[in-house]
Scaffold this active site. Sequence first.
Site, short mmCIF file in Angstrom:
data_model
loop_
_atom_site.label_atom_id
_atom_site.label_comp_id
_atom_site.label_asym_id
_atom_site.label_seq_id
_atom_site.Cartn_x
_atom_site.Cartn_y
_atom_site.Cartn_z
N LYS A 108 0.85 -1.32 0.15
CA LYS A 108 0.18 0.07 -0.04
C LYS A 108 0.99 1.37 0.24
CE LYS A 108 -3.98 1.19 2.52
NZ LYS A 108 -4.56 1.26 3.80
C1 E4P Z 1 -8.17 2.11 3.88
O1 E4P Z 1 -7.51 1.29 3.46
C2 E4P Z 1 -7.83 2.81 5.18
O2 E4P Z 1 -7.17 2.08 6.21
C3 E4P Z 1 -9.21 3.20 5.93
O3 E4P Z 1 -10.37 3.03 5.04
C4 E4P Z 1 -9.12 4.75 6.51
O4 E4P Z 1 -10.58 5.06 6.89
P1 E4P Z 1 -10.82 6.15 8.08
O5 E4P Z 1 -11.11 7.41 7.29
O6 E4P Z 1 -11.89 5.45 9.04
O7 E4P Z 1 -9.48 6.24 8.89
#
Ligand code: E4P
Length: 215
Positions: free
Chosen positions: A83
Amino acid sequence: MELYIDTANLDEIKQAHDMGVLDGVTTNPSLIAKEGIDYAKRLAEICEVVDGPVSAEVIATDYKGMMKEGRDRAKIADNIVVKLPCTVDGLRACKELSDEGTRTNLTLCFQPLQAMLVAKAGAFLVSPFIGRLDDIGEEGMALIRQIRAIYDNYGFETMILAASIRHPMHVVECALVGCDVATVPFKVIQQMMNHPLTDSGLAKFVADYKKAFGG
Ligand code: E4P
């Protein structure tokens, strides 16, 4: 639509996996910090439970650092997806890692052109953050619709992974606009299978049967 769980909590991952409908996992540095555990160790544990794609985010923000961390993370298990952030350095690392055969997930996507460029660079997944856009008074779903249209116009194969999901209606909307994947917090996954009329209807069926036949 594929369903991933958005967490680094092993117990939540196991519970979602046991439901039999889990396709993958996304993690991020904040989620790992919450668990207070070594990132590589937790990724290895997750990959023992889940066969599908497990997103492992880099901490470095420069191209060289991302490449090193990305290559290291990819060695943890075959189903690791590296990622990377939607920055210029992240784009470069995406191209390079994708050319090497490593799958990538380009995260923190907030506008459609980021999604178009990462698709050109060979990203396996792009992660538009719906909830965080809603939080600042923009419409997160509009971004998903724009990316869907762009990808369909040109036949890009990058999968749209809706992220930053806050409630079940986000998941419904993602499915309606044709998202490929939604990554969903455990609490929302549980809500997806709940309806008060299911509970009251079930209680009445059981009560009626017991009244008639005992037991
Ligand atoms: C995606 O891969 C992220 O880990 C995640 O969806 C972030 O979400 P948040 O805005 O609730 O932190």
